[in-house]
Design a protein around this motif. Structure first.
Motif, short mmCIF file in Angstrom:
data_model
loop_
_atom_site.label_atom_id
_atom_site.label_comp_id
_atom_site.label_asym_id
_atom_site.label_seq_id
_atom_site.Cartn_x
_atom_site.Cartn_y
_atom_site.Cartn_z
N HIS A 36 0.89 -1.17 0.02
CA HIS A 36 0.05 0.01 0.14
C HIS A 36 1.16 1.32 0.19
O HIS A 36 0.58 2.22 -0.61
N LEU A 37 1.87 1.20 0.78
CA LEU A 37 3.04 2.22 0.49
C LEU A 37 3.44 2.70 -0.84
O LEU A 37 3.54 3.87 -1.17
N ASP A 38 3.57 1.65 -1.48
CA ASP A 38 4.09 1.94 -3.03
C ASP A 38 2.95 2.55 -3.53
O ASP A 38 3.19 3.62 -4.41
N ASP A 39 1.56 2.39 -3.39
CA ASP A 39 0.59 2.71 -4.17
C ASP A 39 0.42 4.25 -3.68
O ASP A 39 0.11 5.24 -4.39
N LEU A 40 0.32 4.59 -2.22
CA LEU A 40 0.52 5.89 -1.95
C LEU A 40 1.25 6.74 -2.48
O LEU A 40 0.94 8.16 -2.74
N GLU A 41 2.76 6.37 -2.31
CA GLU A 41 3.59 7.23 -2.77
C GLU A 41 3.43 7.66 -4.33
O GLU A 41 3.57 8.61 -4.82
N ASP A 42 3.00 6.74 -5.18
CA ASP A 42 2.64 6.90 -6.61
C ASP A 42 1.40 7.99 -6.70
O ASP A 42 1.57 8.97 -7.50
N LEU A 43 0.49 7.76 -5.72
CA LEU A 43 -0.61 8.68 -5.90
C LEU A 43 -0.32 10.22 -5.47
O LEU A 43 -0.71 10.86 -6.17
N TYR A 44 0.59 10.19 -4.26
CA TYR A 44 1.03 11.66 -4.00
C TYR A 44 1.91 12.05 -5.23
O TYR A 44 1.88 13.56 -5.08
N LEU A 45 2.81 11.60 -5.55
CA LEU A 45 3.73 11.95 -6.79
C LEU A 45 2.84 12.47 -7.79
O LEU A 45 3.12 13.68 -8.28
N ALA A 46 1.68 11.58 -8.26
CA ALA A 46 0.84 12.09 -9.46
C ALA A 46 0.10 13.27 -8.98
O ALA A 46 -0.06 14.15 -9.66
N ASP A 47 -0.21 13.38 -7.78
CA ASP A 47 -1.14 14.50 -7.20
C ASP A 47 -0.21 15.85 -7.35
O ASP A 47 -0.69 17.00 -8.01
N LYS A 48 1.12 15.73 -7.00
CA LYS A 48 1.83 16.70 -7.02
C LYS A 48 2.16 17.33 -8.48
O LYS A 48 2.31 18.49 -8.85
N VAL A 49 2.52 16.47 -9.42
CA VAL A 49 2.55 16.77 -10.77
C VAL A 49 1.39 17.36 -11.44
O VAL A 49 1.63 18.45 -12.09
N ALA A 50 0.30 16.84 -10.91
CA ALA A 50 -0.85 17.31 -11.70
C ALA A 50 -1.29 18.69 -11.20
O ALA A 50 -1.63 19.59 -11.97
#
Length: 74
Positions: A36-50
């Motif tokens: 789940h941590l991998d998924d959360l890190e991906d999500l927050y990175l994508a949010d920052k880029v967006a």
């Protein structure tokens, strides 16, 4: 070291899984957190880029443009 309190139903499911498989509850808790941590890190990175894209701080290209840049266009 990390200590967490789980709802009783989740604790019971975890205990049952551990007993059925011969693994520890710690093993499954660790696996779940790591996945789940991998998924959360991906999500927050994508949010920052967006957010940067919406603010005009980051540019985008279409798939056709990217393929052309990489020499993959037909």
């Amino acid at each position: 070291m990390l200590a967490i309190r789980l709802p009783e139903d989740i604790e019971a499911r975890l205990e049952a899984l551990a007993k059925r498989t011969g693994r520890t509850k710690t093993f499954y808790a660790r696996e779940a957190i790591m996945q789940h941590l991998d998924d959360l890190e991906d999500l927050y990175l994508a949010d920052k880029v967006a957010a940067r894209v919406r603010a005009g701080e980051e540019s985008t290209v279409t798939l056709d443009e990217l393929e052309a840049r990489l020499g993959l266009a037909d």
